[in-house]
Write a protein that holds these residues in place. Sequence first.
Motif, mmCIF file in Angstrom:
data_model
loop_
_atom_site.group_PDB
_atom_site.id
_atom_site.type_symbol
_atom_site.label_atom_id
_atom_site.label_comp_id
_atom_site.label_asym_id
_atom_site.label_seq_id
_atom_site.Cartn_x
_atom_site.Cartn_y
_atom_site.Cartn_z
ATOM 1 N N PHE A 9 0.791 -1.221 0.000
ATOM 2 C CA PHE A 9 0.000 0.000 0.000
ATOM 3 C C PHE A 9 0.835 1.289 0.000
ATOM 4 O O PHE A 9 0.274 2.384 -0.039
ATOM 5 C CB PHE A 9 -0.953 0.006 1.196
ATOM 6 C CG PHE A 9 -0.359 0.531 2.475
ATOM 7 C CD1 PHE A 9 -0.804 1.721 3.033
ATOM 8 C CD2 PHE A 9 0.648 -0.158 3.120
ATOM 9 C CE1 PHE A 9 -0.265 2.208 4.208
ATOM 10 C CE2 PHE A 9 1.202 0.309 4.288
ATOM 11 C CZ PHE A 9 0.736 1.510 4.840
ATOM 12 N N SER A 46 0.140 4.295 -2.160
ATOM 13 C CA SER A 46 -1.053 5.070 -1.814
ATOM 14 C C SER A 46 -0.735 6.220 -0.860
ATOM 15 O O SER A 46 -1.643 6.992 -0.513
ATOM 16 C CB SER A 46 -2.107 4.160 -1.162
ATOM 17 O OG SER A 46 -2.449 3.083 -1.989
ATOM 18 N N GLU A 60 -1.989 9.736 -1.823
ATOM 19 C CA GLU A 60 -3.449 9.825 -1.749
ATOM 20 C C GLU A 60 -3.921 9.841 -0.297
ATOM 21 O O GLU A 60 -4.848 10.590 0.065
ATOM 22 C CB GLU A 60 -4.090 8.651 -2.496
ATOM 23 C CG GLU A 60 -5.617 8.742 -2.556
ATOM 24 C CD GLU A 60 -6.263 7.573 -3.286
ATOM 25 O OE1 GLU A 60 -7.491 7.604 -3.450
ATOM 26 O OE2 GLU A 60 -5.527 6.635 -3.673
ATOM 27 N N SER A 95 0.953 0.175 -6.931
ATOM 28 C CA SER A 95 0.817 1.436 -7.675
ATOM 29 C C SER A 95 -0.305 1.351 -8.701
ATOM 30 O O SER A 95 -1.071 2.302 -8.884
ATOM 31 C CB SER A 95 2.142 1.794 -8.356
ATOM 32 O OG SER A 95 2.486 0.830 -9.341
ATOM 33 N N SER A 118 -3.725 1.111 -6.874
ATOM 34 C CA SER A 118 -4.095 2.457 -6.428
ATOM 35 C C SER A 118 -4.581 3.316 -7.590
ATOM 36 O O SER A 118 -5.512 4.122 -7.429
ATOM 37 C CB SER A 118 -2.895 3.137 -5.760
ATOM 38 O OG SER A 118 -2.482 2.451 -4.607
ATOM 39 N N HIS A 149 -7.930 3.151 -6.154
ATOM 40 C CA HIS A 149 -7.620 4.049 -5.041
ATOM 41 C C HIS A 149 -7.022 3.279 -3.860
ATOM 42 O O HIS A 149 -6.744 2.090 -3.960
ATOM 43 C CB HIS A 149 -8.856 4.855 -4.640
ATOM 44 C CG HIS A 149 -9.399 5.681 -5.775
ATOM 45 N ND1 HIS A 149 -8.749 6.796 -6.254
ATOM 46 C CD2 HIS A 149 -10.516 5.532 -6.544
ATOM 47 C CE1 HIS A 149 -9.430 7.318 -7.264
ATOM 48 N NE2 HIS A 149 -10.505 6.564 -7.465
ATOM 49 N N TRP A 150 -6.832 3.971 -2.735
ATOM 50 C CA TRP A 150 -6.040 3.393 -1.654
ATOM 51 C C TRP A 150 -6.703 2.169 -1.021
ATOM 52 O O TRP A 150 -6.028 1.264 -0.545
ATOM 53 C CB TRP A 150 -5.750 4.444 -0.584
ATOM 54 C CG TRP A 150 -6.957 4.988 0.126
ATOM 55 C CD1 TRP A 150 -7.708 6.073 -0.237
ATOM 56 C CD2 TRP A 150 -7.540 4.481 1.331
ATOM 57 N NE1 TRP A 150 -8.731 6.268 0.664
ATOM 58 C CE2 TRP A 150 -8.643 5.312 1.640
ATOM 59 C CE3 TRP A 150 -7.238 3.408 2.183
ATOM 60 C CZ2 TRP A 150 -9.443 5.104 2.754
ATOM 61 C CZ3 TRP A 150 -8.034 3.191 3.289
ATOM 62 C CH2 TRP A 150 -9.127 4.038 3.565
ATOM 63 N N ASN A 174 -5.770 -1.690 -2.357
ATOM 64 C CA ASN A 174 -4.637 -2.489 -1.883
ATOM 65 C C ASN A 174 -4.995 -3.294 -0.634
ATOM 66 O O ASN A 174 -4.535 -4.420 -0.449
ATOM 67 C CB ASN A 174 -3.434 -1.585 -1.598
ATOM 68 C CG ASN A 174 -2.782 -1.103 -2.869
ATOM 69 O OD1 ASN A 174 -2.572 -1.869 -3.796
ATOM 70 N ND2 ASN A 174 -2.474 0.185 -2.934
#
Length: 396
Positions: free
Chosen positions: A30, A33, A36, A156, A159, A163-164, A167
């Motif tokens: 993660f 992320s 973000e 990557s 994400s 988005h975060w 993951n």
Amino acid sequence: MTDKLDLKQKIQFCVVVLMSILTGAEVDLFVPSFPELQAVFELSPFMVELTLGINLAAHCFSSLIVGNLGDRYGRKPVIVSGLIIFTIGSFFCVFAAEYWQLLFGRLLQGAGIAGPGVISYLIIADTYPPQKQQQLMGILNGCMTLAMAFAPVVGSYVSLFFHWQGNFVVLLILGLACLTLCTIFIPFRPSNSEASISIREYKVVIQSPKALYYMGTIVLLILSYWVFVGIAPILYMEDLGVPLSEFGFYQGSMAATFALASFSSGYFIKRFGQRACFIFGMGSAGIFMFLNLLLIFSGVKNPLIITIVVQFLALGIIFPVNILYPLSLDAVPRAKARISALISSSRFIFTAVTIQIVSYIYDGTFMFIGLSMFLILGLMFICCFKLFREEKNIFV
């Protein structure tokens, strides 16, 4: 017991490999992320790095406990309990609406993953013929190292599209898969009610200079790379202007180096011997230290040049770690579980503390990252020198 593995043993090894992949990916998946997360939760670099640090700290302290619990209550109950805790933590992370919920989820993930992270090595020692153990441990180390290397690459792109939270969904699915397969295929072995679960049982390992030098060399080598991986998303994407869509290419090149070295290390060690491969790895680490100083003093801000230089460190880790780790488990008689736990716990706590320190003093350039990596490798070479003075015939 014959040297050839039967179907049941092969399936058990595949389950152990999957757990090692989860253990390797859990920390770094993660990290792409981070930018973000900074925006969503309005975090400073120090606070976003704390999601990594608290996970590593929990992994560290749990590792010291599960090593003895595995001897007292058996391997399977400890692994299953750890995976349940990890799964609960993953749910917290996926559905976190506030920063403290994410932090709590990461704490549970770190505490839970210690079970499979430490005990999976012992399943190999319990299950497989002696002739196969070193070979299988090499494969296991290679898979975990590869998972660590590829995790930021996969993260990557996850994400980028999901988005975060994406993951943590991946980690949740992997955790549930490991929990299910472990419950079905990992055998339950008799517990040992006489085994102590006291932390004082680690005293015999801590008092052994040879064991400490083994652990110092292994942990510091890995630490030097993890410091870079932990800060790289902020350095590359926030301060060097690398888009998230391109960040995976930079991480991917290092992952490719890890992959090539990890899965070819067995062939090269057999072909050229442990001594030659060890010298090659340490030489690559030395070359990185020299080039790293050039990056620091020249103030280079080109992500491609930084990535190329770090490739030498990636090469410098694989051979020494894969060679020394199996040897380190025999540094103290009848203490494999405790040595494995100490290597795991010290690796994570030093990584957590170092990343938090570097993130606190981070100034938007490579300088403090490079300096920390240089100092860590300097200490590693000192430990390595003392190890060879303590045990001159390591490769005999």
